[in-house]
Design an enzyme around this catalytic site. Sequence first.
Site, PDB file in Angstrom:
ATOM      1  N   ALA A  12       4.664   1.347  -3.956  1.00  0.00           N
ATOM      2  CA  ALA A  12       5.455   0.546  -4.902  1.00  0.00           C
ATOM      3  C   ALA A  12       5.365  -0.947  -4.626  1.00  0.00           C
ATOM      4  O   ALA A  12       5.704  -1.752  -5.489  1.00  0.00           O
ATOM      5  CB  ALA A  12       6.909   1.015  -4.882  1.00  0.00           C
ATOM      6  N   GLN A  15      -0.269  -3.623  -6.111  1.00  0.00           N
ATOM      7  CA  GLN A  15      -0.493  -4.357  -7.375  1.00  0.00           C
ATOM      8  C   GLN A  15      -0.385  -3.467  -8.617  1.00  0.00           C
ATOM      9  O   GLN A  15       0.086  -3.916  -9.654  1.00  0.00           O
ATOM     10  CB  GLN A  15      -1.802  -5.144  -7.352  1.00  0.00           C
ATOM     11  CG  GLN A  15      -3.049  -4.339  -7.070  1.00  0.00           C
ATOM     12  CD  GLN A  15      -4.314  -5.000  -7.634  1.00  0.00           C
ATOM     13  OE1 GLN A  15      -4.263  -6.083  -8.207  1.00  0.00           O
ATOM     14  NE2 GLN A  15      -5.448  -4.326  -7.490  1.00  0.00           N
ATOM     15  N   ASN A 105      -6.450   9.704   3.845  1.00  0.00           N
ATOM     16  CA  ASN A 105      -5.602   9.892   2.665  1.00  0.00           C
ATOM     17  C   ASN A 105      -5.055  11.302   2.605  1.00  0.00           C
ATOM     18  O   ASN A 105      -3.938  11.532   2.155  1.00  0.00           O
ATOM     19  CB  ASN A 105      -6.380   9.541   1.401  1.00  0.00           C
ATOM     20  CG  ASN A 105      -6.310   8.058   1.143  1.00  0.00           C
ATOM     21  OD1 ASN A 105      -5.236   7.513   0.928  1.00  0.00           O
ATOM     22  ND2 ASN A 105      -7.443   7.389   1.237  1.00  0.00           N
ATOM     23  N   GLY A 130      -3.644   7.243  -6.567  1.00  0.00           N
ATOM     24  CA  GLY A 130      -4.324   6.765  -5.350  1.00  0.00           C
ATOM     25  C   GLY A 130      -5.611   7.527  -5.090  1.00  0.00           C
ATOM     26  O   GLY A 130      -5.659   8.755  -5.210  1.00  0.00           O
ATOM     27  N   ASN A 131      -6.643   6.802  -4.741  1.00  0.00           N
ATOM     28  CA  ASN A 131      -7.963   7.412  -4.542  1.00  0.00           C
ATOM     29  C   ASN A 131      -8.174   7.965  -3.136  1.00  0.00           C
ATOM     30  O   ASN A 131      -7.589   7.457  -2.205  1.00  0.00           O
ATOM     31  CB  ASN A 131      -9.042   6.359  -4.823  1.00  0.00           C
ATOM     32  CG  ASN A 131      -9.262   6.206  -6.314  1.00  0.00           C
ATOM     33  OD1 ASN A 131      -9.272   7.192  -7.037  1.00  0.00           O
ATOM     34  ND2 ASN A 131      -9.425   4.978  -6.767  1.00  0.00           N
ATOM     35  N   ASP A 159     -10.217   5.732 -17.305  1.00  0.00           N
ATOM     36  CA  ASP A 159     -11.614   5.938 -17.710  1.00  0.00           C
ATOM     37  C   ASP A 159     -11.678   6.330 -19.196  1.00  0.00           C
ATOM     38  O   ASP A 159     -12.548   5.889 -19.939  1.00  0.00           O
ATOM     39  CB  ASP A 159     -12.252   7.024 -16.841  1.00  0.00           C
ATOM     40  CG  ASP A 159     -11.978   6.776 -15.374  1.00  0.00           C
ATOM     41  OD1 ASP A 159     -12.494   5.798 -14.834  1.00  0.00           O
ATOM     42  OD2 ASP A 159     -11.207   7.553 -14.759  1.00  0.00           O
ATOM     43  N   HIS A 187     -12.658  11.389 -10.659  1.00  0.00           N
ATOM     44  CA  HIS A 187     -12.444   9.961 -10.899  1.00  0.00           C
ATOM     45  C   HIS A 187     -13.280   9.202  -9.864  1.00  0.00           C
ATOM     46  O   HIS A 187     -12.781   8.760  -8.836  1.00  0.00           O
ATOM     47  CB  HIS A 187     -10.967   9.590 -10.788  1.00  0.00           C
ATOM     48  CG  HIS A 187     -10.775   8.096 -10.805  1.00  0.00           C
ATOM     49  ND1 HIS A 187     -11.026   7.330 -11.921  1.00  0.00           N
ATOM     50  CD2 HIS A 187     -10.424   7.219  -9.835  1.00  0.00           C
ATOM     51  CE1 HIS A 187     -10.812   6.069 -11.637  1.00  0.00           C
ATOM     52  NE2 HIS A 187     -10.455   5.966 -10.375  1.00  0.00           N
TER      53      HIS A 187
HETATM   54  P1  NAX Z   1      -2.615  -1.952  -3.316  1.00  0.00           P
HETATM   55  O1  NAX Z   1      -3.398  -2.050  -2.042  1.00  0.00           O
HETATM   56  O2  NAX Z   1      -2.237  -3.176  -4.047  1.00  0.00           O
HETATM   57  O3  NAX Z   1      -1.294  -1.128  -3.042  1.00  0.00           O
HETATM   58  C1  NAX Z   1      -1.276   0.077  -2.364  1.00  0.00           C
HETATM   59  C2  NAX Z   1       0.099   0.247  -1.782  1.00  0.00           C
HETATM   60  O4  NAX Z   1       0.168   1.562  -1.243  1.00  0.00           O
HETATM   61  C3  NAX Z   1       0.399  -0.730  -0.650  1.00  0.00           C
HETATM   62  O5  NAX Z   1       1.636  -1.377  -0.892  1.00  0.00           O
HETATM   63  C4  NAX Z   1       0.456   0.162   0.573  1.00  0.00           C
HETATM   64  O6  NAX Z   1       1.359  -0.297   1.566  1.00  0.00           O
HETATM   65  C5  NAX Z   1       0.925   1.472  -0.062  1.00  0.00           C
HETATM   66  N1  NAX Z   1       0.754   2.671   0.750  1.00  0.00           N
HETATM   67  C6  NAX Z   1      -0.264   2.966   1.589  1.00  0.00           C
HETATM   68  N2  NAX Z   1      -0.012   4.137   2.204  1.00  0.00           N
HETATM   69  C7  NAX Z   1       1.153   4.602   1.733  1.00  0.00           C
HETATM   70  C8  NAX Z   1       1.946   5.751   1.994  1.00  0.00           C
HETATM   71  N3  NAX Z   1       1.571   6.636   2.883  1.00  0.00           N
HETATM   72  N4  NAX Z   1       3.104   5.898   1.318  1.00  0.00           N
HETATM   73  C9  NAX Z   1       3.506   4.979   0.417  1.00  0.00           C
HETATM   74  N5  NAX Z   1       2.819   3.850   0.158  1.00  0.00           N
HETATM   75  C10 NAX Z   1       1.652   3.670   0.788  1.00  0.00           C
HETATM   76  O7  NAX Z   1      -3.472  -0.950  -4.236  1.00  0.00           O
HETATM   77  P2  NAX Z   1      -3.430  -0.766  -5.809  1.00  0.00           P
HETATM   78  O8  NAX Z   1      -4.365  -1.720  -6.429  1.00  0.00           O
HETATM   79  O9  NAX Z   1      -2.027  -0.732  -6.262  1.00  0.00           O
HETATM   80  O10 NAX Z   1      -4.141   0.672  -5.945  1.00  0.00           O
HETATM   81  C11 NAX Z   1      -3.499   1.849  -5.485  1.00  0.00           C
HETATM   82  C12 NAX Z   1      -4.465   3.020  -5.525  1.00  0.00           C
HETATM   83  O11 NAX Z   1      -4.877   3.286  -6.854  1.00  0.00           O
HETATM   84  C13 NAX Z   1      -5.747   2.811  -4.730  1.00  0.00           C
HETATM   85  O12 NAX Z   1      -6.027   3.997  -3.997  1.00  0.00           O
HETATM   86  C14 NAX Z   1      -6.781   2.608  -5.806  1.00  0.00           C
HETATM   87  O13 NAX Z   1      -8.077   2.967  -5.361  1.00  0.00           O
HETATM   88  C15 NAX Z   1      -6.274   3.552  -6.866  1.00  0.00           C
HETATM   89  N6  NAX Z   1      -6.779   3.381  -8.241  1.00  0.00           N
HETATM   90  C16 NAX Z   1      -6.921   4.490  -8.993  1.00  0.00           C
HETATM   91  C17 NAX Z   1      -7.298   4.444 -10.310  1.00  0.00           C
HETATM   92  C18 NAX Z   1      -7.421   5.678 -11.144  1.00  0.00           C
HETATM   93  O14 NAX Z   1      -7.851   5.555 -12.292  1.00  0.00           O
HETATM   94  N7  NAX Z   1      -7.102   6.882 -10.647  1.00  0.00           N
HETATM   95  C19 NAX Z   1      -7.641   3.141 -10.957  1.00  0.00           C
HETATM   96  C20 NAX Z   1      -7.067   1.965 -10.248  1.00  0.00           C
HETATM   97  C21 NAX Z   1      -7.066   2.052  -8.750  1.00  0.00           C
HETATM   98  O15 NAX Z   1      -8.334   1.698  -8.284  1.00  0.00           O
END
Ligand code: NAX
Length: 325
Positions: A12, A15, A105, A130-131, A159, A187
């Site tokens: 949360a 970005q 992950n 999350g990826n 997508d 994805h």
């Molecule tokens: P950010 O790096 O801005 O934010 C990720 C947040 O997750 C951080 O605040 C971090 O502290 C938190 N986090 C990490 N481990 C955690 C846990 N165990 N419990 C709770 N929070 C945790 O990444 P953001 O740009 O917001 O992207 C988030 C994820 O979405 C990434 O894995 C990204 O690859 C994935 N995406 C997936 C997409 C899709 O279509 N499925 C598209 C967009 C994005 O690339």
Amino acid sequence: MKQPKRIAVTGAAGQIAYSLVFRIAAGEMLGNDQPVILQLLDIPESVTALQGVVMELEDCAYPLLQHVSVTADPNIGFKDCDIALLIGARPRSPGMERNDLLAANGEIFKIQGRALNDHANPNVKVLVVGNPANTNALIAMHNAPDLKPSQFTAMTRLDHNRALTTLAQRTGHMVSDVSQVCVWGNHSSTQYPDISNALVDGIDATTLIPENWITDSFIPTIQQRGAAIMAARGKSSAASAGFAAMDHIHDWIKGSNEWVSMVVPSDGSYGVPEGLMFSFPVKVKHGEYEIIKNLELGEFSQRMLDETTAELLQEREAIKDLLTD
Ligand code: NAX
């Protein structure tokens, strides 16, 4: 006044969540008559940043936002939630191999799956963003034995939306004129964005474009769009990802007559191994999605499906120790 819906959001402080939670609070995801409670979850180091997000949410004075909570404990963050948006994930760090990323992950999604099982509303709807999204969803699903597999999904809606716009632009139409596109598989860059059944203003899309445009331009553009945004912006897609997450949940809850793409547990359709988390074209009615059946897959489509299936099977093999039944 309706009872509020509890929406848990992980990652949360990140970005995507920042572009999403304000819109949820404004009623854009569940409707402007649906009060919401936001349960924001991130890692302990990010809790202070999250307090800032809470202050900003409060400062918007949203009439529909009943409460916002912040925690780093999934057992608290998922308590009684009706919808769980699992956005937080560990990014790949320098030197990290693909399997290390899957494993890192995997541990997160194992814990979150268990916490959802034990604490969420038994009818919770889960979307993994999350990826690596498909495999993270697979792990969460397997670690939540009391929930139905169909309650777990992952996101290919971004997508899908990219495919809609790309086809609309190529044919000189509005996005609203385009229907029956879909995204199959993982994805990842092996995904298969498919317009072989697409209609543009009711006309077979494949008659409106040269055949080589699909293979030489359309498919690679969608597959590589994330990287192109990263190269241009210096950051990965966030607003479009947040919007796609809202689209996904909105349609899952409210229904959609139109085809949409969702990563769901395979029921064996199209030869995809049962239980694999795979993106299919679906229709949604009364909160339940249904995979669109009996589409004819030509030789090219079948090869694309086989390739993305093989990648997902490799991912499943790499994390098989995290799958408990
Ligand atoms: P950010 O790096 O801005 O934010 C990720 C947040 O997750 C951080 O605040 C971090 O502290 C938190 N986090 C990490 N481990 C955690 C846990 N165990 N419990 C709770 N929070 C945790 O990444 P953001 O740009 O917001 O992207 C988030 C994820 O979405 C990434 O894995 C990204 O690859 C994935 N995406 C997936 C997409 C899709 O279509 N499925 C598209 C967009 C994005 O690339």
